[in-house]
Motif scaffolding. Sequence first.
Motif, PDB file in Angstrom:
ATOM      1  N   GLY A   1      50.739  72.575 104.738  1.00  0.00           N
ATOM      2  CA  GLY A   1      50.016  71.448 105.302  1.00  0.00           C
ATOM      3  C   GLY A   1      50.844  70.186 105.394  1.00  0.00           C
ATOM      4  O   GLY A   1      50.306  69.083 105.536  1.00  0.00           O
TER       5      GLY A   1
ATOM      6  N   ALA B   1      37.818  66.892 119.056  1.00  0.00           N
ATOM      7  CA  ALA B   1      38.686  66.756 117.887  1.00  0.00           C
ATOM      8  C   ALA B   1      40.139  67.044 118.252  1.00  0.00           C
ATOM      9  O   ALA B   1      41.064  66.393 117.754  1.00  0.00           O
ATOM     10  CB  ALA B   1      38.220  67.696 116.774  1.00  0.00           C
TER      11      ALA B   1
ATOM     12  N   ALA C   1      43.264  64.298 118.028  1.00  0.00           N
ATOM     13  CA  ALA C   1      44.523  64.566 117.323  1.00  0.00           C
ATOM     14  C   ALA C   1      45.713  64.426 118.273  1.00  0.00           C
ATOM     15  O   ALA C   1      46.759  63.879 117.897  1.00  0.00           O
ATOM     16  CB  ALA C   1      44.484  65.961 116.700  1.00  0.00           C
TER      17      ALA C   1
ATOM     18  N   ASP D   1      50.881  60.121 109.659  1.00  0.00           N
ATOM     19  CA  ASP D   1      49.817  60.336 110.641  1.00  0.00           C
ATOM     20  C   ASP D   1      50.230  61.391 111.661  1.00  0.00           C
ATOM     21  O   ASP D   1      49.413  62.230 112.059  1.00  0.00           O
ATOM     22  CB  ASP D   1      49.492  59.023 111.342  1.00  0.00           C
ATOM     23  CG  ASP D   1      48.299  59.157 112.276  1.00  0.00           C
ATOM     24  OD1 ASP D   1      47.185  59.402 111.776  1.00  0.00           O
ATOM     25  OD2 ASP D   1      48.483  59.033 113.503  1.00  0.00           O
TER      26      ASP D   1
ATOM     27  N   ASN E   1      49.940  64.746 109.906  1.00  0.00           N
ATOM     28  CA  ASN E   1      48.534  65.105 109.704  1.00  0.00           C
ATOM     29  C   ASN E   1      47.875  65.540 111.008  1.00  0.00           C
ATOM     30  O   ASN E   1      47.078  66.491 111.028  1.00  0.00           O
ATOM     31  CB  ASN E   1      47.768  63.933 109.100  1.00  0.00           C
ATOM     32  CG  ASN E   1      48.137  63.679 107.649  1.00  0.00           C
ATOM     33  OD1 ASN E   1      48.683  64.554 106.976  1.00  0.00           O
ATOM     34  ND2 ASN E   1      47.839  62.494 107.156  1.00  0.00           N
ATOM     35  N   ALA E   2      48.193  64.860 112.106  1.00  0.00           N
ATOM     36  CA  ALA E   2      47.617  65.224 113.403  1.00  0.00           C
ATOM     37  C   ALA E   2      48.069  66.618 113.822  1.00  0.00           C
ATOM     38  O   ALA E   2      47.283  67.412 114.351  1.00  0.00           O
ATOM     39  CB  ALA E   2      48.007  64.194 114.460  1.00  0.00           C
ATOM     40  N   THR E   3      49.330  66.938 113.558  1.00  0.00           N
ATOM     41  CA  THR E   3      49.858  68.255 113.910  1.00  0.00           C
ATOM     42  C   THR E   3      49.188  69.346 113.085  1.00  0.00           C
ATOM     43  O   THR E   3      48.792  70.399 113.610  1.00  0.00           O
ATOM     44  CB  THR E   3      51.381  68.290 113.687  1.00  0.00           C
ATOM     45  OG1 THR E   3      52.002  67.243 114.438  1.00  0.00           O
ATOM     46  CG2 THR E   3      51.965  69.631 114.129  1.00  0.00           C
TER      47      THR E   3
ATOM     48  N   GLU F   1      46.266  69.162 111.681  1.00  0.00           N
ATOM     49  CA  GLU F   1      44.870  69.253 112.133  1.00  0.00           C
ATOM     50  C   GLU F   1      44.760  70.118 113.386  1.00  0.00           C
ATOM     51  O   GLU F   1      43.821  70.919 113.526  1.00  0.00           O
ATOM     52  CB  GLU F   1      44.320  67.853 112.409  1.00  0.00           C
ATOM     53  CG  GLU F   1      44.005  67.062 111.152  1.00  0.00           C
ATOM     54  CD  GLU F   1      43.545  65.650 111.454  1.00  0.00           C
ATOM     55  OE1 GLU F   1      43.027  65.426 112.573  1.00  0.00           O
ATOM     56  OE2 GLU F   1      43.720  64.762 110.592  1.00  0.00           O
ATOM     57  N   LEU F   2      45.716  69.972 114.308  1.00  0.00           N
ATOM     58  CA  LEU F   2      45.699  70.784 115.525  1.00  0.00           C
ATOM     59  C   LEU F   2      45.874  72.263 115.184  1.00  0.00           C
ATOM     60  O   LEU F   2      45.229  73.126 115.787  1.00  0.00           O
ATOM     61  CB  LEU F   2      46.796  70.319 116.483  1.00  0.00           C
ATOM     62  CG  LEU F   2      46.513  68.996 117.197  1.00  0.00           C
ATOM     63  CD1 LEU F   2      47.770  68.488 117.888  1.00  0.00           C
ATOM     64  CD2 LEU F   2      45.386  69.160 118.213  1.00  0.00           C
ATOM     65  N   TRP F   3      46.739  72.547 114.224  1.00  0.00           N
ATOM     66  CA  TRP F   3      46.898  73.938 113.767  1.00  0.00           C
ATOM     67  C   TRP F   3      45.559  74.474 113.253  1.00  0.00           C
ATOM     68  O   TRP F   3      45.134  75.573 113.620  1.00  0.00           O
ATOM     69  CB  TRP F   3      47.951  74.016 112.664  1.00  0.00           C
ATOM     70  CG  TRP F   3      47.979  75.351 111.961  1.00  0.00           C
ATOM     71  CD1 TRP F   3      47.192  75.754 110.919  1.00  0.00           C
ATOM     72  CD2 TRP F   3      48.797  76.472 112.281  1.00  0.00           C
ATOM     73  NE1 TRP F   3      47.479  77.046 110.555  1.00  0.00           N
ATOM     74  CE2 TRP F   3      48.463  77.517 111.378  1.00  0.00           C
ATOM     75  CE3 TRP F   3      49.789  76.697 113.232  1.00  0.00           C
ATOM     76  CZ2 TRP F   3      49.088  78.760 111.410  1.00  0.00           C
ATOM     77  CZ3 TRP F   3      50.406  77.936 113.256  1.00  0.00           C
ATOM     78  CH2 TRP F   3      50.055  78.946 112.351  1.00  0.00           C
ATOM     79  N   ASP F   4      44.901  73.705 112.405  1.00  0.00           N
ATOM     80  CA  ASP F   4      43.633  74.142 111.826  1.00  0.00           C
ATOM     81  C   ASP F   4      42.559  74.306 112.908  1.00  0.00           C
ATOM     82  O   ASP F   4      41.767  75.253 112.864  1.00  0.00           O
ATOM     83  CB  ASP F   4      43.153  73.135 110.776  1.00  0.00           C
ATOM     84  CG  ASP F   4      44.036  73.119 109.536  1.00  0.00           C
ATOM     85  OD1 ASP F   4      44.740  74.116 109.295  1.00  0.00           O
ATOM     86  OD2 ASP F   4      44.031  72.096 108.820  1.00  0.00           O
ATOM     87  N   LEU F   5      42.526  73.393 113.868  1.00  0.00           N
ATOM     88  CA  LEU F   5      41.507  73.434 114.910  1.00  0.00           C
ATOM     89  C   LEU F   5      41.669  74.642 115.837  1.00  0.00           C
ATOM     90  O   LEU F   5      40.689  75.105 116.417  1.00  0.00           O
ATOM     91  CB  LEU F   5      41.552  72.144 115.739  1.00  0.00           C
ATOM     92  CG  LEU F   5      41.042  70.876 115.043  1.00  0.00           C
ATOM     93  CD1 LEU F   5      41.459  69.633 115.814  1.00  0.00           C
ATOM     94  CD2 LEU F   5      39.515  70.928 114.895  1.00  0.00           C
TER      95      LEU F   5
END
Length: 237
Positions: free
Chosen positions: A94, A147, A151, A188, A191-193, A195-199
């Motif tokens: 992460g 979302a 991101a 940031d 974290n955005a990257t 988050e995109l993986w998780d989404l």
Amino acid sequence: MKQDLNDAELDELAELLNATPEPLTPLDVLMLDGYLAGVLVQPRVVPIDQWLPPVFDFEHRALPDDVDATWLARCKHLIERRRDALNAGISEDGVFDPVIVDVDQLPPVSEYEPQQSPVSRALMPWSAGFQWAQECFPGLEDTADDAVGAALSRIYRHLPAQGDEDKALIAVLDREQPLKDLDGGIEDLVNATVELWDLTAEQRFAVATIRRDAPKVGRNDPCPCGSGKKYKACHAK
């Protein structure tokens, strides 16, 4: 994390990319890093035979048939190692360290350049590489998920605004999610990257209906997710 490239190997990769045969125009090592991350967070697994060619030319031209095989093999080896390290960092830890410009070597701002914060100037090459991945594989930008769009905007905020809509979006982000310094900007961006993986993970690893003519993934085969692990040690768990 997978064995990452050290500074000497990053410098070597930069020189190798600069040696790409003309008239091809390759990514530099800063854009390459963002590009690889942009490929990894796609809603589908992109195979290497699709994502590697755009590294060497912005116009999607192929390498010449007589390209130096030793040069290409070394390029591919280093690029894949960096990709694997990013993949492990994004999907397992992460967190990852993006390759960004040395702020001490940033040239003075030209009066002809778009107005940008020092943070965005430092993160612009990485973000431009990420955007190049979306141009090559538009799966993320084609989604209607708000979302995902939010991101993406946190990464694209570091690119020069292309119109009034971009300027308005950047103004909103600067007001609601200000970045005080480069460390905050990097955090940031990372974290955005992630988050995109998780989404996109559920869609990326969705199990398709089994077809009789589809080969079954063996437990000792490489995992289809591209992690470099055997299937039994990754998504078969």
